[in-house]
Enzyme design. Structure first.
Site, short mmCIF file in Angstrom:
data_model
loop_
_atom_site.label_atom_id
_atom_site.label_comp_id
_atom_site.label_asym_id
_atom_site.label_seq_id
_atom_site.Cartn_x
_atom_site.Cartn_y
_atom_site.Cartn_z
N ASP A 68 -8.44 -8.97 4.23
CA ASP A 68 -8.17 -7.84 5.13
C ASP A 68 -9.22 -7.73 6.23
OD1 ASP A 68 -7.02 -5.62 6.17
OD2 ASP A 68 -7.59 -4.26 4.56
N GLU A 107 -12.35 -2.07 12.29
CA GLU A 107 -12.41 -1.38 10.99
C GLU A 107 -13.58 -1.87 10.12
OE1 GLU A 107 -8.80 -1.70 8.73
OE2 GLU A 107 -9.65 -0.68 6.99
N GLU A 156 0.82 -1.21 0.00
CA GLU A 156 0.00 0.00 0.00
C GLU A 156 0.86 1.26 0.00
OE1 GLU A 156 -2.72 -0.71 3.32
OE2 GLU A 156 -4.05 -1.81 1.98
C1 GCU Z 1 -6.03 -2.12 5.89
C2 GCU Z 1 -6.37 -0.78 6.50
C3 GCU Z 1 -5.21 0.15 6.46
C4 GCU Z 1 -3.98 -0.52 7.06
C5 GCU Z 1 -3.74 -1.85 6.39
C6 GCU Z 1 -2.62 -2.65 7.02
O1 GCU Z 1 -5.84 -2.01 4.51
O2 GCU Z 1 -7.47 -0.24 5.81
O3 GCU Z 1 -5.55 1.31 7.18
O4 GCU Z 1 -2.88 0.29 6.90
O5 GCU Z 1 -4.88 -2.62 6.47
O6 GCU Z 1 -2.91 -3.63 7.70
O7 GCU Z 1 -1.45 -2.34 6.83
#
Ligand code: GCU
Length: 702
Positions: free
Chosen positions: A386, A414, A307
């Protein structure tokens, strides 16, 4: 050590009343060290309130044995002692002898303890100070029953050595994510206004709560390491050292999320290539300095190539190369690196049906098995996606026998109602931990995390606390934090029994009607609340029908055409993702037998995961006899009714529980009901419009 909270902060599961049984006894604590002092301190506080007394043996270490005995004639009701020790009071010495005859030295390990009742004395023995601390909190849970006439000898030790909470806290408030990423309980307990909080009482109190659950490690900052947070490793290390100082008395070690690019961004080097000598040297020197400030520092957490975070791929290196350079820097000091396996392509084209996010972690990591250093822990989210309310287990858990694996959960809600909804997650975690990836005769997920003869990676979860007076926004979400610690300590615990403990402790003495009505009501509201949540949200394991970005509330197509790669493929004929080997993405093939075949076949795939693995027509008949479309309607109507019943049930506790708690939970249940209705109406309307199939029971669909 000050863990006495201001009056406006809720004591969670350690209200003073929970210590009544201990505080009214005459106790003796033998042993030395920070954690033994904590036991003494806790008992002294409790005794000051409830009239008991606490004592310690004569402090002269060179005194002859007879002098070292506590004053003759003092009859203790409770003794904490370290073994082996020949100088224990009679009852403890007798228990010590039996213990060593039965189990042999070493059976209690670094954190275990033995609880026994002998000659009307309750005895807690441990081989190391942390064991006494855990024993103390076990007695708190037992209350009066710890002093019952008969008690068989009990040996307790944690199933896994590392039981950790990750904080996704930022020092600065992030423009999109706020201060705590995916935090639903206010700001950070660690930082405020861009600086470390001066008063760390709350951090100490947090450590105390965690220790009472069974957690022994905390990573303090977000895995997405922004510029300010990156500096916690160097010129802001003092913050981390200050947290370590207040958490240490509760046996909690501090870990830190670091950026893989730190050699460039902090060290000014031209590269962060893990095979570069300068980079290796930088990590080694920097890590040495960390240990100079924090001798018991736990280690690093790394989210790399994920990400948008930097990682070894940027240098054409593997994740083993990346993790090992940090591991080598930590090894001389006994530290570990938690290297996250959450690596996938978040820039997909939805038209490309060959890419499957579920496959990604296994594709990246399984080939690296055996290449990681012993102090690398590969931290794997429990499901392949996730933290959805329902997923299969991640096949990575079953694919890396020569790697230490930690299984990661999400206590912060979340995708499970963001602490506005009641969703007691322990039944879900318990299912995951008890799952046997190689079939019934093989080890469970919990056993993989615990490791074989060598240490496993343990269990990790993303924390759900903030500076909210109730810690967790929703007061009932405290139960999830408590339950994570308890299941990490002993994954075989029954989630309903854990909830019972939490209720007893949290509402100890606080309910005029006695604990009975509170207990019954909370079980009715919470036991099945995760399944209720599942009923009114995305159906049959398909997941991700949430609003993009913040992930709260329904949006069936919200992610369908985005680059994040999570799709349901609903059309007029059917719904679900074909992940079979025969005609889909082949994800089923990442599981060992029997699951690769169980999931491959529509006939044997469990209903609750059907749409995760298969694309099926709306008329497909489930094992429960219903069609997919009718199941969607029924569960969504039922789910909302269940929330309405939860709300009614809670109303009846007005005047029975603390008014502040009552008001906060009521407000959240109102929102839960509103949101559940929105989910019901959007999901039902969406699938009715796609399929054209009416509800067999003729209920109103918008
Ligand atoms: C999810 C979440 C993110 C977080 C990511 C992670 O995608 O939405 O906010 O950073 O998990 O576990 O790294």
């Amino acid at each position: 050590m000050n863990t006495v909270l201001p009056n406006d902060v809720h004591p969670a599961w350690l209200p003073p009343e929970a210590f009544r049984a201990l505080g009214s006894r005459r106790s003796l604590v033998c042993g030395e060290g920070t954690l033994v002092d904590t036991v003494r301190h806790e008992l002294a506080l409790a005794c000051a309130r409830y009239g008991g007394s606490t004592d310690q043996p004569h402090p002269r270490p060179d005194a002859p044995p007879s002098d070292d005995r506590p004053a003759a004639g003092t009859s203790y009701e409770l003794v904490f002692a370290l073994v082996p020790a020949g100088l224990l009071p009679i009852a403890a010495a007798a228990v010590d002898v039996v213990y060593r005859r039965r189990h042999g030295a070493g059976a209690l390990g670094e954190e275990g303890f033995l609880l026994a009742r002998h000659a009307e004395v309750t005895v807690v023995l441990a081989e190391a100070p942390a064991g006494l601390l855990h024993g103390l909190f076990h007695l708190v849970r037992l209350g009066e029953s710890a002093f019952g006439l008969t008690r068989p000898m009990e040996l307790h030790r944690p199933a896994t050595r590392l039981r950790m909470l990750d904080h996704w806290d930022n020092v600065d408030v992030h423009p999109v994510m706020g201060q705590v990423e995916r935090g639903y309980a206010g700001g950070s307990i660690f930082w405020q206004d861009g600086a470390r909080r001066e008063d760390l009482t709350r951090v100490g109190a947090y450590g105390r709560l965690l220790a009472a659950g069974g957690v022994n490690a905390v990573s303090v900052n977000n895995v997405n390491v922004h510029a300010t947070e990156a500096r916690l490793l160097t010129d802001r290390l003092g913050d981390v050292a200050a947290f370590a100082d207040v958490l240490r008395p509760y046996g909690i070690r501090v870990h830190l999320s670091v950026s893989f690019a730190a050699p460039v961004t902090l060290g000014g080097l031209p590269t962060a290539d893990p095979l570069d000598d300068g980079v290796r040297g930088w990590w080694a020197d920097t890590t040495k300095q960390v240990y100079e400030s924090i001798p018991d520092f736990g280690g690093y957490v790394v989210k790399a190539d994920s990400e948008g975070q930097p990682g070894p791929f940027g240098y054409g290196r593997s994740h083993a190369d990346g993790a090992n350079v940090l591991a080598d820097a930590l090894a001389p000091f006994g530290g570990v690196v938690h290297w996250r396996a959450f690596v996938y392509n978040h820039r997909q084209d939805w038209r490309d049906r060959s890419t499957d996010r579920a496959r990604a972690a296994h594709d990246h990591f399984a080939p690296l098995d055996g290449q990681f250093r012993d102090n690398v822990i590969l931290q794997v989210k429990h499901g392949p996606m996730d933290f959805q309310p329902r997923e299969p287990i991640s096949p990575v858990i079953a694919a890396m026998p020569r790697t230490r694996l930690a299984v990661e959960f999400q206590v912060t809600q979340e995708y499970t109602g963001q602490q506005r909804h009641v969703c007691y997650l322990a039944p879900w975690w318990s299912e995951v931990l008890g799952f046997a990836p190689w079939g019934d005769d093989g080890p469970t997920v919990a056993a993989v995390a615990a490791g074989g003869p060598a240490d496993g990676g343990g269990l990790v979860a993303v924390s759900n606390v903030g500076d909210d007076p109730f810690w967790t926004g929703h007061p009932l979400a405290q139960a999830n934090l408590y339950a994570f610690g308890r299941l990490a300590w002993d994954p075989r615990l029954d989630p309903a029994a854990v909830l019972d403990e939490w209720i007893e402790l949290t509402f100890a003495g606080a309910s005029p009607g006695g604990p009975g009505p509170v207990r019954r009501a909370l079980h009715a509201i919470m036991d099945d609340s995760w399944r209720t949540y599942e009923r009114y949200t995305a159906p049959l394991g398909v997941g991700f029908m949430v609003r993009p970005g913040h992930h709260y509330g329904p949006d069936v197509d919200g992610y369908e055409y985005t680059p994040w790669g999570t799709y349901h493929f609903a059309d007029r004929d059917g719904v679900g993702v074909d992940r079979t080997r025969a005609s889909g993405t082949g994800f089923t093939g990442q599981f060992p037998p029997p699951w690769r075949d169980v999931y491959e076949s529509i006939e044997s795939c469990p209903d609750e995961l059907l749409l995760f693995f298969h694309h099926v027509p709306y008329g497909h008949v489930l094992h429960n006899g219903s069609t997919v479309i009718q199941h969607i309607y029924d569960t969504h109507f039922d789910g909302v009714e269940q929330v309405a019943a939860m709300r009614q049930r809670w109303e009846r506790l007005a005047g029975v529980v603390d008014p502040g708690v009552h008001a906060r939970v009521r407000e959240r249940l109102d929102e839960q009901l509103r949101c559940a209705e929105e989910w019901r109406d959007q999901i039902n309307a969406y699938f009715f419009r796609k399929s054209g199939v009416p509800d067999a029971r003729g209920r109103r669909i918008h």
